[in-house]
Design an enzyme around this catalytic site. Structure first.
Site, mmCIF file in Angstrom:
data_model
loop_
_atom_site.group_PDB
_atom_site.id
_atom_site.type_symbol
_atom_site.label_atom_id
_atom_site.label_comp_id
_atom_site.label_asym_id
_atom_site.label_seq_id
_atom_site.Cartn_x
_atom_site.Cartn_y
_atom_site.Cartn_z
ATOM 1 C CG ASP A 455 -0.386 -0.253 2.516
ATOM 2 O OD1 ASP A 455 0.825 -0.463 2.598
ATOM 3 O OD2 ASP A 455 -1.141 -0.248 3.515
ATOM 4 C CB CYS A 456 4.166 2.162 1.387
ATOM 5 S SG CYS A 456 3.737 2.057 3.133
#
Length: 736
Positions: A455-456
């Protein structure tokens, strides 16, 4: 390391122990955070405190009151006018990442046994932090700052204060000791606590279940091989097994002998240590041992008494090699603070205190130490730099604040930092360290820490696409090839169920969770597909294919479709999604509705979205806000917080806007609530803790109150205007 008692420890954490006007935050080349205490007036004059320093120290910033906002966009603008002052020179937004109360013990116990000193100012501020986080009614400490007292938190942090020089007679420790004994004393500490107390030589190694390194020399194809475990678990248990087998422990001294008396209600020297292996206090127990694990421990206990020396030596050699490679892959930060301090002890045990490894570990240790208004803590990683910059960058573009000339320089600086932060190569020790590819990824914190996070990478990619492609005169710092490298990473991270995990693909079977040895954490044995990670990937790929429609288009379309199918299946019957990294249903549902909006699912077109909106609206309070407790993550159903939370209110309102919710009233009420919480200088006060991990540990994201409140208010201004005009659209950016 000699015990050095302090003679002038205040009775309360409210008393100042250092001059806060002398603390300064400096940065490493890639955005690491280093707090320094200036000793002389000359140094202070040469390096004046910034607003950034003052804010995080809790000092008056001296910033003026801003014009009273008349619209949500005015309030968003005021919020960013303030928040720009907290942007560092290199472009990112520093901030604390505290909350868990088992991190400082690793820092202090590990440093103590390794002979690694602290500065006097650091000692005093760590002590003050523990005074300020002790439970005011019962005494002791919890697993996190908002949790009830536990043996894990109390016994370990009691040791921290004693190591740092606080007398056993101090009121904070006297009260904690009474609470600890009521809970059964240190014998009832969970397994990670048993390990740390054994390292300190105040708990016998025979009171620990075996931690066999031989697992690492088994064939890789075995389904329970440790390389299949979740990355945080395996990076902890590698040095843990190494130190367990060597029975490493601090030398006896006056402090150690005294702690053996203080931590236990019974005679230390008469304790039946093997009988304590399964002794876990009720206050601590979150994930009880399974019968399968207890049976395995019985077998391992027999093996430990007759292990095969050549095999043990080969296994320890393999573990130490992995420890060294992890240090070198991450600039001696390792994946997180627990494994870092364990690795430090292992390196000192083998190579000594004069080694290069000792020096590099000492340099990297400071990256985790953060001083705030209530003292000095140890952060959950070396920061949350990428995570925070990703959200505020998107917020500026989606609200239209990016079009305002006074924000252009700030946004370009953010892009420059995103450029620096992207990981451009795979790790130095790649396949031999069982690492997932990293080329093209964005990490959670800094490039040096160097772990891919799904997700980063998604949020970092979105932020870059937004700035470079939708902000007038923004430089193209990150090439098309590097953007495609990020997409390549994401396309390689989808699990067979259609979802995305955190750091890597799911490698192990779900039944590995039956072997969870850490009684205080849930879901730690293997990776899982998470709605939040999956939604970040969906949104990133959806935005990417708009700008680059020809790159791997078939694969991107297929992955988005199957990811959406996963999201549909992951929705809870009541309508929300369970959040594993933020609190809780409010957090995950916002991300889910954002991603579904990008594939055309809205309140009017999707039963999934309609059910989610109805769920959120049913939780709105009379004051117009939302308030969800971290307890929801523990018990897997909605739990009301005693107070309304502005951040959760913004999450819920954002979700409704993504869904193109047709009724303006819930959103208008949310806007009024968040605007009413805003201070005259544009900031918002800190409220309850925002994040969670492993179901049972809350962790702070204090920058969220800026990024999401600004984001929601700016979007609401446009959304509500369009809703009244009949042209509302829940997603999209303002192109310039």
């Amino acid at each position: 390391m000699a015990y050095d008692p302090l003679t002038d420890v205040p009775q309360s954490g409210k008393t100042s122990v250092t001059d806060y006007s002398r603390w300064r935050l400096s940065l490493t080349e890639d955005g690491g955070h280093l707090w320094n205490y200036l000793k002389t007036d000359e140094e202070c004059e040469k390096q004046p405190q910034t607003v950034l320093d003052k804010y995080w120290l809790g000092l008056p910033t001296g910033l003026p009151a801003l014009p009273q906002p008349k619209t949500p966009l005015d309030a968003a603008r005021n919020g960013y006018t303030f928040y720009k002052h907290l942007q560092a020179e290199d472009g990112h937004w520093p901030g604390e990442y505290g909350g868990p109360m088992f991190l400082l013990p690793g820092l202090v116990i590990g440093s103590y046994v390794a002979g690694m000193p602290f500065k006097l100012e650091e000692k005093r501020e760590i002590i003050r932090y523990l005074m300020n986080t002790a439970n005011p009614e019962e005494g002791g400490w919890g697993i996190h700052t908002e949790g009830h007292p536990t043996v894990f938190g109390t016994a370990l942090n009691y040791c921290v204060m004693r190591i740092l020089g606080v007398s056993a007679d101090h009121p904070i420790l006297a009260k904690a000791r009474v609470k600890l004994h009521k809970m059964g004393g240190a014998c009832a500490i969970p397994s990670w606590g048993k390990f740390w107390l054994s390292i300190l030589n105040v708990y016998d190694w025979d009171g620990n279940h075996p931690v066999p390194p031989e697992l690492w020399v088994l064939p890789d194809w075995i389904p329970f091989h440790p390389h299949r475990w979740w990355i945080h678990t395996r990076t902890v248990y590698i040095p843990m097994s190494f130190l367990y087998c060597h029975r490493f422990k601090a030398e006896e001294n006056e402090l150690i002998l005294s702690l053996r008396e203080e931590l236990y209600p019974q005679n230390y020297y008469k304790i039946d240590w093997p009988a304590q292996r399964n002794n876990i206090a009720a206050e601590d127990l979150y994930s009880p041992h399974t019968k399968v694990l207890d049976a395995l421990y019985a077998i391992l206990g027999v093996y430990e008494n007759c292990h095969i020396p050549p095999l043990r030596r080969a296994a320890l050699k393999k573990c130490y090699d992995l420890i060294v490679k992890e240090d070198e892959n991450t600039g001696y930060q390792t994946l997180g603070p627990v494994s870092k301090m364990m690795n430090l002890i292992a390196r000192v045990y083998v190579e000594g205190r004069d080694s290069e490894a000792y020096k590099l570990h000492m340099q990297a240790r400071q990256d985790f130490m953060w001083i705030g208004e209530i003292g000095m803590m140890m952060c959950g990683t070396n920061g949350s730099q990428l995570w925070d910059i990703g959200f505020i960058s998107q917020a500026l573009v989606e609200t239209g604040l990016a079009t305002e000339e006074e924000n252009h320089e700030s946004l370009v600086k953010a892009l420059e930092w995103l450029d620096v932060c992207q990981i451009k190569d795979n790790p130095r020790h790649f396949e031999v360290s069982y690492r997932h590819p990293t080329k093209g990824a964005w990490p959670f914190s800094t490039r040096t820490q160097g772990y891919t996070v799904s997700d980063c990478t998604g949020e970092g990619l979105k932020a870059v696409l937004y700035i470079q492609n939708h902000v007038k005169n923004a430089p193209k710092l990150i090439s098309e090839r590097r953007l495609k490298d990020a997409v390549d990473i994401l396309l390689g991270m989808q699990n067979p169920d259609g979802g995305f995990a955190s750091y890597e693909l799911i490698r192990g079977p779900k039944w590995l969770e039956y072997l969870n040895p850490a009684e205080v954490f849930g879901n730690i044995m293997t990776e899982y597909s998470y709605p939040e990670c999956t939604t970040s990937v969906i949104t990133a790929l959806s935005i990417f294919r708009k700008d680059y429609p020809d790159y791997r288009s078939g694969e991107i379309d297929r992955i988005i479709r199957s990811s959406v199918d996963f999201l549909h299946r992951a929705q809870k019957p009541e309508g929300g999604w369970f959040g594993s990294w933020g609190i809780c249903y409010t957090y995950a549902t916002q991300f889910a509705l954002e991603s579904l909006s990008l594939v055309g699912e809205t309140y009017a077109t999707s039963e999934y979205v309609k059910r989610a909106c109805d769920f959120l609206v049913s939780k709105q309070r009379e004051d117009g806000g939302w308030g969800e407790s971290y307890k929801a993550c523990e018990v897997h159903h909605w739990v009301e917080h005693k107070d309304t939370q502005s951040i959760q209110t913004s999450w819920a309102a954002m979700a409704l806007m993504y869904a193109q919710y047709p009724d303006p009233e819930p959103i208008e009420r949310a806007v009024r609530l968040v605007m009413s919480r805003q201070l005259a200088d544009g900031s918002w006060p800190q409220e309850a803790i925002e994040g969670i991990f492993n179901k049972n540990v809350a962790i702070a994201y204090p920058n969220f109150k800026f990024s999401f409140n600004i984001w929601m208010l700016g979007r609401a201004h446009r959304y509500l205007e369009n809703l009244k005009a009949g042209t509302a659209n829940g997603n999209g950016v303002q192109k310039n």
